[in-house]
Motif scaffolding. Structure first.
Motif, mmCIF file in Angstrom:
data_model
loop_
_atom_site.group_PDB
_atom_site.id
_atom_site.type_symbol
_atom_site.label_atom_id
_atom_site.label_comp_id
_atom_site.label_asym_id
_atom_site.label_seq_id
_atom_site.Cartn_x
_atom_site.Cartn_y
_atom_site.Cartn_z
ATOM 1 N N PRO A 173 -28.417 -39.338 -13.055
ATOM 2 C CA PRO A 173 -29.409 -38.389 -13.598
ATOM 3 C C PRO A 173 -28.812 -37.440 -14.625
ATOM 4 O O PRO A 173 -29.525 -36.991 -15.532
ATOM 5 N N PHE A 174 -27.508 -37.144 -14.503
ATOM 6 C CA PHE A 174 -26.856 -36.295 -15.497
ATOM 7 C C PHE A 174 -26.880 -36.975 -16.866
ATOM 8 O O PHE A 174 -27.254 -36.359 -17.878
ATOM 9 N N GLN A 175 -26.506 -38.243 -16.903
ATOM 10 C CA GLN A 175 -26.502 -38.980 -18.172
ATOM 11 C C GLN A 175 -27.919 -39.122 -18.732
ATOM 12 O O GLN A 175 -28.129 -39.052 -19.944
ATOM 13 N N LYS A 176 -28.888 -39.305 -17.842
ATOM 14 C CA LYS A 176 -30.278 -39.436 -18.284
ATOM 15 C C LYS A 176 -30.774 -38.141 -18.904
ATOM 16 O O LYS A 176 -31.430 -38.163 -19.964
ATOM 17 N N MET A 177 -30.474 -36.992 -18.273
ATOM 18 C CA MET A 177 -30.953 -35.712 -18.803
ATOM 19 C C MET A 177 -30.384 -35.432 -20.190
ATOM 20 O O MET A 177 -31.098 -34.963 -21.087
ATOM 21 N N TYR A 178 -29.083 -35.741 -20.361
ATOM 22 C CA TYR A 178 -28.437 -35.413 -21.635
ATOM 23 C C TYR A 178 -28.437 -36.562 -22.633
ATOM 24 O O TYR A 178 -27.974 -36.402 -23.764
ATOM 25 N N GLY A 179 -28.954 -37.699 -22.230
ATOM 26 C CA GLY A 179 -29.053 -38.822 -23.151
ATOM 27 C C GLY A 179 -27.702 -39.356 -23.588
ATOM 28 O O GLY A 179 -27.529 -39.747 -24.757
ATOM 29 N N MET A 180 -26.738 -39.368 -22.671
ATOM 30 C CA MET A 180 -25.405 -39.902 -22.988
ATOM 31 C C MET A 180 -25.095 -41.036 -22.024
ATOM 32 O O MET A 180 -25.715 -41.170 -20.964
ATOM 33 N N LYS A 181 -24.151 -41.868 -22.399
ATOM 34 C CA LYS A 181 -23.804 -42.998 -21.543
ATOM 35 C C LYS A 181 -22.306 -43.272 -21.622
ATOM 36 O O LYS A 181 -21.766 -43.561 -22.691
ATOM 37 N N PHE A 182 -21.635 -43.155 -20.468
ATOM 38 C CA PHE A 182 -20.242 -43.570 -20.376
ATOM 39 C C PHE A 182 -20.200 -45.039 -19.955
ATOM 40 O O PHE A 182 -20.953 -45.458 -19.071
ATOM 41 N N LYS A 228 -28.838 -27.488 -20.578
ATOM 42 C CA LYS A 228 -30.112 -27.947 -20.025
ATOM 43 C C LYS A 228 -30.240 -27.621 -18.533
ATOM 44 O O LYS A 228 -31.231 -27.974 -17.907
ATOM 45 N N GLY A 229 -29.209 -26.965 -17.975
ATOM 46 C CA GLY A 229 -29.261 -26.527 -16.584
ATOM 47 C C GLY A 229 -29.300 -27.659 -15.577
ATOM 48 O O GLY A 229 -30.044 -27.583 -14.586
ATOM 49 N N PHE A 230 -28.471 -28.686 -15.761
ATOM 50 C CA PHE A 230 -28.467 -29.804 -14.821
ATOM 51 C C PHE A 230 -27.817 -29.435 -13.487
ATOM 52 O O PHE A 230 -28.343 -29.746 -12.420
ATOM 53 N N PHE A 231 -26.659 -28.790 -13.557
ATOM 54 C CA PHE A 231 -25.910 -28.524 -12.326
ATOM 55 C C PHE A 231 -26.542 -27.378 -11.540
ATOM 56 O O PHE A 231 -26.903 -26.350 -12.105
ATOM 57 N N PRO A 232 -26.670 -27.545 -10.218
ATOM 58 C CA PRO A 232 -27.267 -26.491 -9.384
ATOM 59 C C PRO A 232 -26.423 -25.217 -9.407
ATOM 60 O O PRO A 232 -25.226 -25.257 -9.714
ATOM 61 N N ASP A 233 -27.063 -24.115 -9.061
ATOM 62 C CA ASP A 233 -26.350 -22.845 -8.963
ATOM 63 C C ASP A 233 -25.583 -22.791 -7.646
ATOM 64 O O ASP A 233 -26.129 -23.110 -6.585
ATOM 65 N N TYR A 234 -24.321 -22.400 -7.724
ATOM 66 C CA TYR A 234 -23.481 -22.274 -6.533
ATOM 67 C C TYR A 234 -22.933 -20.848 -6.445
ATOM 68 O O TYR A 234 -21.736 -20.631 -6.392
ATOM 69 N N ALA A 235 -23.860 -19.889 -6.412
ATOM 70 C CA ALA A 235 -23.448 -18.491 -6.250
ATOM 71 C C ALA A 235 -22.795 -18.320 -4.884
ATOM 72 O O ALA A 235 -23.267 -18.861 -3.884
ATOM 73 N N ILE A 236 -21.709 -17.562 -4.831
ATOM 74 C CA ILE A 236 -21.028 -17.324 -3.560
ATOM 75 C C ILE A 236 -21.569 -16.032 -2.956
ATOM 76 O O ILE A 236 -21.654 -14.994 -3.629
ATOM 77 N N VAL A 237 -21.965 -16.122 -1.680
ATOM 78 C CA VAL A 237 -22.718 -15.050 -1.030
ATOM 79 C C VAL A 237 -22.195 -14.848 0.399
ATOM 80 O O VAL A 237 -21.929 -15.827 1.099
ATOM 81 N N PRO A 238 -22.078 -13.594 0.854
ATOM 82 C CA PRO A 238 -21.746 -13.380 2.270
ATOM 83 C C PRO A 238 -22.954 -13.700 3.148
ATOM 84 O O PRO A 238 -24.062 -13.230 2.889
ATOM 85 N N VAL A 239 -22.717 -14.527 4.164
ATOM 86 C CA VAL A 239 -23.781 -14.913 5.094
ATOM 87 C C VAL A 239 -23.363 -14.472 6.500
ATOM 88 O O VAL A 239 -22.265 -14.775 6.950
#
Length: 295
Positions: A173-182, A228-239
């Motif tokens: 899906p990353f390659q599809k969103m950005y229209g690139m192909k390895f 394009k904001g493909f990667f999810p947010d991984y904010a570090i938070v005290p839980v």
């Protein structure tokens, strides 16, 4: 001189009203097994001990293990990533921005008795990096521009961990969103830690990295903007467990203050002090707390 019963009681009362307050707390601070998590568990334990809490530190655990330990009451608090809870624990696949990711995991985990406190500004998400001295990517600042470069005929090799190419939210899906192909031959799968050395030693041209890894700056890498904001947010938070917070409400203010001191630049620097400069985790953590006026 013989001490009377009255004297003993008076001494006890005097001790109880001493200005030095200690909490009859047995807080267990958890943590995962990589550098950033080891720093955060050490920092949190030192800070809470300085505030008068009796702390036991249990770090070095796997992600699922520490999560289950907290749910089961064996760990009171630790620092978690919003994207990890969203995708791995709660199995939510819908793309979300940072605010909605935090809101969603806060609501879902509340049902399990877990309270997400103030999110930091640090986002340890996936990223793609290139070498600063690679002339082919000297004008490339974003993943869209990288796609344009690849689509123009420039071929480059890509170092990735073993998981990313097969994940449903990974390479395809990353390659599809950005229209690139390895090409298949251009994808080099390896241990996550080896992607950094492979890029540094020019064995590959692009590497999958973590945004707050200290080796990014130390190895003179350039992180490309996920425009394009493909990667999810991984904010570090005290839980914190809800029942722990109810018992010790002062925890919220202490942990929120520490959270407010963290961003990508801070964690990258601290991670680098451990991974590159080879300083001890305890000293790096203590020095940061003192630098911020928290100790």
């Amino acid at each position: 001189m013989k001490t009377t019963t009255f004297g003993k009681l008076a001494a006890t009362a005097l001790l109880a009203t001493s200005t030095t307050v200690t909490y009859a707390a047995d807080l267990v601070v958890g943590g995962k097994g990589f550098t950033e998590q080891l720093i955060m568990s050490s920092m949190t334990a030192q800070l809470l001990e300085a505030k008068g809490f009796d702390v036991e530190k249990r770090d070095g655990m796997g992600s699922t293990v520490v999560r289950k330990a907290q749910i089961n009451g064996q760990v009171d608090l630790y620092w978690e990533y919003t994207g990890t809870s969203l995708l791995n624990y709660n199995k939510v696949k819908e793309p979300m921005d940072a605010a909605n990711t935090y809101k969603t995991v806060k609501e879902l985990d509340a049902k399990l008795g877990l309270v997400w406190l103030q999110p930091s500004k640090a986002n340890n998400t996936y990223a793609l990096a290139v070498r600063q001295d690679d002339s082919r990517t000297s004008n490339v600042q974003s993943l869209t521009e990288l796609a344009e470069l690849l689509n123009s005929g420039t071929r480059m090799t890509f170092a990735t961990d073993i998981e990313f190419p097969v994940r449903p939210d990974g390479l395809k899906p990353f390659q599809k969103m950005y229209g690139m192909k390895f090409k298949r031959s251009e994808i080099k799968k390896m241990d996550p830690g080896l992607t950094y050395s492979a890029l540094k030693e020019k064995e590959v041209d692009i590497a999958l990295v973590y945004a707050t890894d200290g080796r990014i700056g130390a190895f003179n890498f350039k992180v490309l903007d996920d425009d394009k904001g493909f990667f999810p947010d991984y904010a570090i938070v005290p839980v914190v467990r809800k029942d722990t917070l109810a018992k010790y409400p002062k925890l919220e203010g202490i942990l929120n203050e520490l959270s407010s001191k963290l961003d990508n630049a801070v964690l990258t620097r601290l991670n680098g002090q451990v991974d590159v400069e080879k300083r001890s985790i305890e000293n790096v953590s203590r020095d940061f707390l003192k630098e911020q006026g928290l100790l």
